[in-house]
Each structure stands twice: as structure tokens, then as C-alpha cells.
Design a protein around this motif. Structure first.
Motif, mmCIF file in Angstrom:
data_model
loop_
_atom_site.group_PDB
_atom_site.id
_atom_site.type_symbol
_atom_site.label_atom_id
_atom_site.label_comp_id
_atom_site.label_asym_id
_atom_site.label_seq_id
_atom_site.Cartn_x
_atom_site.Cartn_y
_atom_site.Cartn_z
ATOM 1 N N PRO A 149 35.666 -2.594 29.910
ATOM 2 C CA PRO A 149 35.887 -3.240 31.203
ATOM 3 C C PRO A 149 35.319 -4.662 31.253
ATOM 4 C CG PRO A 149 34.443 -1.305 31.425
ATOM 5 C CD PRO A 149 34.751 -1.469 29.980
ATOM 6 N N ARG A 150 36.055 -5.519 31.918
ATOM 7 C CA ARG A 150 35.555 -6.862 32.201
ATOM 8 C C ARG A 150 34.395 -6.713 33.197
ATOM 9 N NH1 ARG A 150 38.922 -11.375 31.536
ATOM 10 N NH2 ARG A 150 40.886 -10.938 30.481
ATOM 11 N N ARG A 151 33.404 -7.598 33.073
ATOM 12 C CA ARG A 151 32.239 -7.539 33.958
ATOM 13 C C ARG A 151 31.967 -8.894 34.609
ATOM 14 N NH1 ARG A 151 29.021 -3.009 33.609
ATOM 15 N NH2 ARG A 151 29.616 -1.564 31.967
ATOM 16 N N ALA A 184 37.740 2.179 34.617
ATOM 17 C CA ALA A 184 37.648 2.631 33.223
ATOM 18 C C ALA A 184 36.877 3.940 33.126
ATOM 19 C CB ALA A 184 36.982 1.564 32.362
ATOM 20 N N GLN A 194 36.761 -3.043 37.284
ATOM 21 C CA GLN A 194 37.248 -2.439 36.038
ATOM 22 C C GLN A 194 36.266 -1.409 35.476
ATOM 23 O OE1 GLN A 194 38.633 -4.988 32.926
ATOM 24 N NE2 GLN A 194 40.338 -5.770 34.130
ATOM 25 N N VAL A 195 34.990 -1.574 35.769
ATOM 26 C CA VAL A 195 33.984 -0.619 35.276
ATOM 27 C C VAL A 195 34.256 0.754 35.875
ATOM 28 C CG1 VAL A 195 31.518 -0.062 35.203
ATOM 29 C CG2 VAL A 195 32.279 -2.447 34.950
ATOM 30 N N ASP A 207 33.236 -6.031 39.568
ATOM 31 C CA ASP A 207 33.154 -5.002 38.519
ATOM 32 C C ASP A 207 34.106 -3.835 38.744
ATOM 33 O OD1 ASP A 207 31.291 -6.295 36.919
ATOM 34 O OD2 ASP A 207 29.581 -5.433 37.971
ATOM 35 N N GLN A 239 41.287 -4.423 27.714
ATOM 36 C CA GLN A 239 40.506 -4.567 28.933
ATOM 37 C C GLN A 239 40.914 -3.405 29.837
ATOM 38 O OE1 GLN A 239 42.121 -6.123 32.075
ATOM 39 N NE2 GLN A 239 44.091 -5.720 31.133
ATOM 40 N N ALA A 240 40.219 -3.178 30.904
ATOM 41 C CA ALA A 240 40.476 -2.004 31.743
ATOM 42 C C ALA A 240 41.277 -2.339 32.994
ATOM 43 C CB ALA A 240 39.154 -1.328 32.110
#
Length: 164
Positions: free
Chosen positions: A87-89, A104, A100-101, A98, A67-68
Motif C-alpha cells: 500500500p501507498r502511505r 490492502a 490503501q493500507v 492511508d 500498489q493497493a
């Protein structure tokens, strides 16, 4: 493979890795699946790992899929690993937002990670891993460039939180 310790499941990543592991003969795949509901059948798995054991599981394998989360990205960079990150969303109920988007994406642009845009991309990214560019060397996390990337990201997050 690690999904981290976030309280939300990350079944999308676990399923993708399990499918990939079923296609790869003989290469062991170990998954730290945290709170994920999906339990892999083609992988060795555990729910959580003590930090020293997690470090070993990041250091020893040829490829790390994660995961990010900022902590895992920093650990990988410190160990000279070039992780494949999904990435988790929020839209999949994998996190509250968001963030992590963006993290990442920035880490991939800076050369510290390989970004999987979709869970379905994990298998091909693993198969093409060795043909991609050379991963960073050990200790690169202390390089000014990574510090600048993370600071810029955190400054953006702080500004966005302050304006909310």
C-alpha cells in the motif's frame, strides 16, 4: 509490477522490485512506474500503459506486484490473480492518506491479495509465492464475498468522510 497512475511517485515499490529483479536470474520483470522518480536498472519498464496492454500484463505473468489501488485489486480478482500488494502511505508522500493500507489489509484477510507490510518484504514474498496458498480462480471477483468486503470498506470510508 504496477504503481498505477496516481500523481505521487512510488519509489519505495520500484526500488524494492528493482533490487529483487537484480537477484533473480532469468525471470523477466516488467514495471509500470507511473510518476516514480526512481528508474529501475534490472527491469524492463514503461511509465504508463493503455488499459488493454495493462490487462495483458496482469493476465500473462505468474506473479503480479502492485500498489493497493481498488481498481488494480478488482482487475486482479476478476482475472483470478492473487497479487502481492504494497500500500501507498501518506508518511512517505505516496498518497494524500492511508486508505490503501486498510483496503490492502481487508483484501488480504479475505484471501484476494498478499499483503507486503514493508517494501523490504517484496523479495521474500515473491520467492515464497508458490508455497503460499492457492490463488483464487477466474471470475471470483463476482462472488458475494468480494462484494461484501468492498462494500464494508466503502461504507467505512463514507462514514469516516461524513464525520470529518
Amino acid at each position: 509490477v504496477t504503481v498505477g497512475t496516481e500523481r505521487f511517485p512510488f519509489d519505495r515499490l520500484v526500488r524494492a522490485v528493482d533490487y529483487m529483479a537484480a537477484q533473480v536470474n532469468g525471470e523477466p520483470v516488467v514495471v509500470q512506474l507511473g510518476h516514480s522518480a526512481y528508474v529501475p536498472t534490472a527491469c524492463t519498464w514503461t511509465r504508463f500503459l493503455p488499459f488493454p496492454e495493462l490487462r495483458r500484463h496482469v493476465e500473462e505473468p505468474r506473479i503480479v506486484v502492485s500498489q493497493a489501488g481498488a481498481g488494480m485489486l478488482l482487475l486482479c480478482a476478476q482475472m483470478g490473480k492473487w497479487p502481492i500488494v504494497l500500500p501507498r502511505r501518506r508518511r512517505f508522500a505516496e498518497h494524500v492518506d492511508d486508505h490503501q493500507v486498510e483496503l490492502a489489509s481487508r483484501m488480504a484477510q479475505a484471501g484476494y491479495a498478499v499483503l507486503a507490510e514493508r517494501a523490504e518484504d517484496i523479495g521474500s514474498l515473491v520467492l515464497q509465492y508458490d508455497q503460499q496458498r492457492v490463488p483464487p480462480g477466474p471470475g471470483r471477483a463476482s462472488a458475494p464475498r468480494l462484494t461484501q468486503v468492498l462494500k464494508a470498506y466503502l461504507d467505512t470510508e463514507a462514514a469516516s468522510t461524513a464525520s470529518s
